[in-house]
Design an enzyme around this catalytic site. Structure first.
Site, short mmCIF file in Angstrom:
data_model
loop_
_atom_site.label_atom_id
_atom_site.label_comp_id
_atom_site.label_asym_id
_atom_site.label_seq_id
_atom_site.Cartn_x
_atom_site.Cartn_y
_atom_site.Cartn_z
N THR A 46 63.59 11.52 49.48
CA THR A 46 62.43 11.06 48.73
C THR A 46 62.38 9.54 48.84
OG1 THR A 46 63.51 10.66 46.59
CG2 THR A 46 62.90 12.93 47.10
N CYS A 47 61.41 8.94 48.16
CA CYS A 47 61.31 7.48 48.22
C CYS A 47 62.46 6.82 47.45
CB CYS A 47 59.97 7.01 47.66
SG CYS A 47 59.66 7.54 45.96
N ASN A 48 63.12 7.57 46.58
CA ASN A 48 64.19 7.00 45.75
C ASN A 48 65.59 7.46 46.11
OD1 ASN A 48 62.40 5.54 44.13
ND2 ASN A 48 62.05 7.29 42.80
N ARG A 49 65.70 8.47 47.00
CA ARG A 49 67.03 8.97 47.34
C ARG A 49 67.01 9.66 48.70
NH1 ARG A 49 69.65 10.97 43.58
NH2 ARG A 49 68.29 10.28 41.91
N GLY A 188 49.15 -0.67 41.71
CA GLY A 188 49.83 0.56 42.13
C GLY A 188 48.97 1.77 41.84
N THR A 189 49.17 2.81 42.65
CA THR A 189 48.37 4.04 42.51
C THR A 189 49.22 5.30 42.62
OG1 THR A 189 47.91 3.99 44.90
CG2 THR A 189 46.27 2.95 43.44
N ALA A 193 51.92 5.17 38.20
CA ALA A 193 50.67 4.51 37.79
C ALA A 193 49.87 5.43 36.88
CB ALA A 193 49.85 4.12 39.01
#
Length: 414
Positions: A46-49, A188-189, A193
Site C-alpha cells: 500500500t502507500c504506507n507499507r 489533498g483529495t 481528505a
C-alpha cells in the site's frame, strides 16, 4: 514451518521512499520460484507499507530472508530508494502473527483505526490465493486476522479513532469561536481528505476550497461540497482562507511561494494556522520556516489524540490479543495431527484385521453387526486420546503425546 513477516512501513521509511517499491509487485512469486524454503507468500503493498507475509522452513532465518528480499527488490525495482530497504524489519513466529493481526485491525495504520487496511489485506490474500501462493498456514492466518479485525470493529469504537485524529487536529488550531463559518483551504483529495471534510462539516465550517497537486480537485469536487482550485487559483484561496489543512501524503507539495503570494504578511512573525495531517508532511521546509506560519503536525496531533483514545485503543488491543491467542492455540493443536492420524490408522488396521477374521467364519449379517460394533468402539476409545493430544499440543507439550504413542508401538512420521 513458521510465519515470517519482512516489511517496511511509514514508521521505518519516508513515504517517498515507500513509493519506489511499487515496481516490486512480483516479489512474492519470484521469491517462491527461487527459494524452496519459502512455501507461501502474501504481499501487502500500500502507500504506507510494503510487507511480505511468508510461510517458511524453520531453517530459514529472518536475516537470510531479509537479505534475499532486499536483493530481489533491487532486481525488480532498480530505482528503489535505499531508505526503503534499510527500513526493512523482520518479525518471526508468534511476533509475526501478532503483527499481522494488529495490521488487519488498523492498530499499526498511519492513522490508528483506519478501516481501509483490512480491505487491503483481504485483497492481497485473495490475490495470493488465486495465484496458488497460499499455504494452509497462511490461509488460516489471514482468515483469522480478518475475523479479528471485524471483531474489533463491532466491539470497539476504534474505527472512529481516525476521525478523532482529524477532529483533534482541527480543535488544536485554536481559532477563536471555533470553525463555524470559517473559510478553509483543503490540500489533498485522498481518503483522509474525506475524513477531514466530514469533521469540518460537523463544525459548520464555511466555504471550503480544495487544491490537489496531482490535479484531482475537480474530480473530488464532483462528489463533495468543495470549490475546486487549479494552480492559478491557489494563491487567491490562501488569501481568503482562515485555516489551511493539508493531507495529501504526496510529499512536500505546498511551498512558501503560494503562501506568500496569497498572504505576504506571513514573512513577518505571526500565527496563521496550517494543520499538516500528512504522514511525510505536505509543506516544504521553506513554507514551514515562514515566521508567520504556525504548523500543527500529525505527530503532535496523534499524541493528543492517543490521550483521548487510550481506553478505546486498550479495548481494541485486548480483542486483538484474544484473537491471536485463539489462533496460536489452534495452530499448536495442529502439531498433534500427525500423531492422531498415526494412532487412528493403527487402530483402523486392527479393526479391519478383526473384521476380516470374523468374515471368514461368520455370515454377512453377523459380520455387519460386528463391524458396526467395532467401529463404534474404536471411535469411542479414540475420542479421549484425540482430545488430550490436541490439548497437550496447545500447551506446548506435544512431545509427551508422541512419546506416549511409542509405548503402544505406534511410530509417527514427522
Amino acid at each position: 514451518m513458521r510465519i515470517q513477516v519482512i516489511g517496511v512501513d511509514h514508521r521505518t521509511a519516508p513515504l517517498a521512499a515507500l513509493a519506489t517499491l511499487s515496481d516490486g509487485e512480483g516479489l512474492s512469486r519470484v521469491l517462491m520460484a527461487r527459494q524452496a524454503d519459502v512455501a507461501g507468500a502474501v504481499l501487502l503493498s500500500t502507500c504506507n507499507r510494503f510487507e511480505l507475509i511468508c510461510d517458511t522452513d524453520d531453517s530459514l532465518g529472518p536475516e537470510r530472508l531479509r537479505e534475499r528480499v532486499r536483493d530481489l527488490v533491487r532486481e525488480l525495482a532498480p530505482d528503489v530508494d535505499e531508505r526503503a530497504l534499510s527500513g526493512l524489519r523482520a518479525d518471526v513466529g508468534d511476533a509475526a502473527v501478532q503483527h499481522v493481526f494488529e495490521v488487519a485491525a488498523g492498530m499499526r495504520a498511519a492513522v490508528i483505526g483506519d478501516k481501509q487496511v483490512a480491505g487491503q489485506l483481504r485483497r492481497a490474500y485473495e490475490l495470493a490465493s488465486e495465484r496458488g501462493q497460499c499455504t494452509g498456514r497462511l490461509h488460516r492466518l489471514c482468515h483469522d486476522a480478518l475475523t479479528s479485525s471485524r471483531a474489533v470493529a463491532s466491539r470497539t469504537s476504534l474505527g472512529a479513532a481516525g476521525r478523532s485524529v482529524a477532529g483533534v487536529g482541527l480543535d488544536m488550531t485554536g481559532l477563536p469561536g471555533g470553525l463555524r463559518g470559517r473559510r478553509v483551504l483543503l490540500v489533498g483529495t485522498g481518503a483522509f481528505a474525506r475524513v477531514v471534510l466530514a469533521e469540518l462539516g460537523t463544525r459548520r465550517a464555511g466555504r471550503i476550497s480544495c487544491w490537489s497537486a496531482s490535479g484531482r480537485a475537480e474530480r473530488f469536487a464532483a462528489h463533495h461540497d468543495v470549490v475546486p482550485l487549479d494552480d492559478d487559483g491557489l494563491a487567491g484561496a490562501v488569501a481568503e482562507a482562515e485555516l489551511v489543512v493539508t493531507c495529501s501524503g504526496n510529499g512536500a507539495v505546498l511551498g512558501a511561494g503560494p503562501l506568500l503570494a496569497g498572504r505576504p504578511e506571513l514573512a513577518a512573525p505571526g500565527a496563521f494556522p496550517v494543520l499538516d495531517l500528512s504522514l511525510g508532511g505536505d509543506l516544504t521546509e521553506e513554507a514551514r520556516a515562514l515566521p508567520g506560519v504556525r504548523v500543527i503536525g500529525l505527530e503532535e496531533v496523534r499524541d493528543r489524540a492517543d490521550e483521548t483514545q487510550r481506553e478505546v485503543i486498550e479495548q481494541a488491543q485486548q480483542v486483538v490479543d484474544e484473537g491471536v491467542a485463539r489462533h496460536l492455540a489452534k495452530e499448536r493443536s495442529r502439531g498433534a495431527d500427525p500423531a492422531i492420524a498415526a494412532m487412528r490408522a493403527e487402530v483402523g488396521v486392527l479393526v479391519d484385521r478383526e473384521i476380516a477374521r470374523v468374515r471368514a467364519r461368520e455370515s454377512e449379517e453377523v459380520c455387519a453387526a460386528v463391524e458396526r460394533s467395532l467401529r463404534h468402539l474404536a471411535g469411542v476409545m479414540l475420542h479421549t486420546p484425540t482430545v488430550r493430544g490436541n490439548q497437550l499440543a496447545e500447551e506446548g507439550r506435544g512431545e509427551e503425546f508422541f512419546a506416549a504413542l511409542t509405548l503402544l508401538g505406534i511410530e509417527v512420521d514427522r
